[in-house]
Design a protein around this motif. Sequence first.
Motif, PDB file in Angstrom:
ATOM      1  N   SER A   1    -101.487 -72.296 101.625  1.00  5.43           N
ATOM      2  CA  SER A   1    -101.381 -72.841 102.975  1.00  5.43           C
ATOM      3  C   SER A   1    -101.748 -71.816 104.041  1.00  5.43           C
ATOM      4  N   VAL A   2    -102.541 -70.844 103.665  1.00  9.88           N
ATOM      5  CA  VAL A   2    -102.893 -69.787 104.610  1.00  9.88           C
ATOM      6  C   VAL A   2    -103.679 -70.337 105.801  1.00  9.88           C
ATOM      7  N   ASP A   3    -104.381 -71.451 105.592  1.00  5.85           N
ATOM      8  CA  ASP A   3    -105.169 -72.022 106.677  1.00  5.85           C
ATOM      9  C   ASP A   3    -104.357 -72.972 107.561  1.00  5.85           C
ATOM     10  N   ALA A   4    -103.099 -73.198 107.232  1.00  3.74           N
ATOM     11  CA  ALA A   4    -102.272 -74.126 107.997  1.00  3.74           C
ATOM     12  C   ALA A   4    -101.877 -73.536 109.343  1.00  3.74           C
ATOM     13  N   GLU A   5    -101.856 -74.404 110.335  1.00  2.00           N
ATOM     14  CA  GLU A   5    -101.415 -74.007 111.661  1.00  2.00           C
ATOM     15  C   GLU A   5     -99.904 -74.229 111.726  1.00  2.00           C
ATOM     16  N   LEU A   6     -99.151 -73.221 112.114  1.00  4.62           N
ATOM     17  CA  LEU A   6     -97.701 -73.334 112.174  1.00  4.62           C
ATOM     18  C   LEU A   6     -97.306 -74.112 113.421  1.00  4.62           C
ATOM     19  N   ALA A   7     -96.627 -75.231 113.212  1.00  4.52           N
ATOM     20  CA  ALA A   7     -96.188 -76.072 114.320  1.00  4.52           C
ATOM     21  C   ALA A   7     -94.865 -75.542 114.868  1.00  4.52           C
TER      22      ALA A   7
ATOM     23  N   THR B   1     -98.319 -78.744 117.553  1.00  4.62           N
ATOM     24  CA  THR B   1     -99.422 -77.808 117.721  1.00  4.62           C
ATOM     25  C   THR B   1    -100.262 -78.374 118.862  1.00  4.62           C
ATOM     26  N   PRO B   2    -101.258 -77.661 119.341  1.00  5.78           N
ATOM     27  CA  PRO B   2    -102.087 -78.228 120.400  1.00  5.78           C
ATOM     28  C   PRO B   2    -102.790 -79.535 119.994  1.00  5.78           C
ATOM     29  N   GLU B   3    -103.072 -79.710 118.688  1.00  7.79           N
ATOM     30  CA  GLU B   3    -103.805 -80.899 118.253  1.00  7.79           C
ATOM     31  C   GLU B   3    -102.957 -81.982 117.609  1.00  7.79           C
ATOM     32  N   LEU B   4    -101.878 -81.608 116.921  1.00 13.01           N
ATOM     33  CA  LEU B   4    -101.068 -82.586 116.184  1.00 13.01           C
ATOM     34  C   LEU B   4     -99.583 -82.387 116.436  1.00 13.01           C
ATOM     35  N   THR B   5     -98.854 -83.491 116.375  1.00 12.25           N
ATOM     36  CA  THR B   5     -97.398 -83.471 116.456  1.00 12.25           C
ATOM     37  C   THR B   5     -96.856 -84.112 115.186  1.00 12.25           C
ATOM     38  N   VAL B   6     -95.830 -83.506 114.617  1.00 11.09           N
ATOM     39  CA  VAL B   6     -95.173 -84.032 113.427  1.00 11.09           C
ATOM     40  C   VAL B   6     -93.742 -84.366 113.812  1.00 11.09           C
ATOM     41  N   GLU B   7     -93.392 -85.653 113.700  1.00 12.62           N
ATOM     42  CA  GLU B   7     -92.026 -86.081 113.959  1.00 12.62           C
ATOM     43  C   GLU B   7     -91.356 -86.350 112.624  1.00 12.62           C
TER      44      GLU B   7
ATOM     45  N   CYS C   1     -98.632 -80.969 106.449  1.00 11.35           N
ATOM     46  CA  CYS C   1     -99.446 -82.176 106.595  1.00 11.35           C
ATOM     47  C   CYS C   1    -100.917 -81.791 106.503  1.00 11.35           C
ATOM     48  N   ARG C   2    -101.617 -82.453 105.587  1.00 10.34           N
ATOM     49  CA  ARG C   2    -103.048 -82.230 105.372  1.00 10.34           C
ATOM     50  C   ARG C   2    -103.795 -83.516 105.715  1.00 10.34           C
TER      51      ARG C   2
ATOM     52  N   VAL D   1    -104.796 -78.502 109.216  1.00 10.33           N
ATOM     53  CA  VAL D   1    -103.611 -78.564 108.366  1.00 10.33           C
ATOM     54  C   VAL D   1    -102.458 -78.009 109.196  1.00 10.33           C
ATOM     55  N   VAL D   2    -101.325 -78.713 109.203  1.00 11.36           N
ATOM     56  CA  VAL D   2    -100.187 -78.323 110.035  1.00 11.36           C
ATOM     57  C   VAL D   2     -98.955 -78.134 109.149  1.00 11.36           C
TER      58      VAL D   2
END
Length: 154
Positions: free
Chosen positions: A42-48, A79-85, A139-140, A146-147
Amino acid sequence: METPWWNDDDLLLAALREAEEEARAVPAEFVRAGKAIFTWRSVDAELAALTYDSAADEDLASSLRGAETAPLRALIFATPELTVELQVEAEALVGQLYPPRGGVAETLLATGEEITAPIDEDGNFVFRPVPAGDFRVCCRPHSGPVVMTGWVRL
């Protein structure tokens, strides 16, 4: 003059035995948790960032506990692009991606175990049962970054 330990087979074997014993002294659950935290997968994941936690909102938390169908806890990561609820319910961890898009969600447990669930085109995903212990959600989506959420302790 004394022979250095690396030139004496008996001393070398004794040092190796001691090192092996010290390695065994680390509890296996700590090793698994360490590996889970630093996985390269998950190194490419953006930390939310955690932007909302109902556990910190006393008025909402007390009103939710009184309602029969209300979630036990609500969390929002952004994140600037995605939200995870995320909503922790009695028998499931329910999630939603905003803006909605399909993909795959993974619950990563501190033990190293991973549980996968599909994200439908409306951005919804469900994990049954609720993860025990510390966990995070990755989340992919089919499109976009990826978040990954931070670690959650219920």
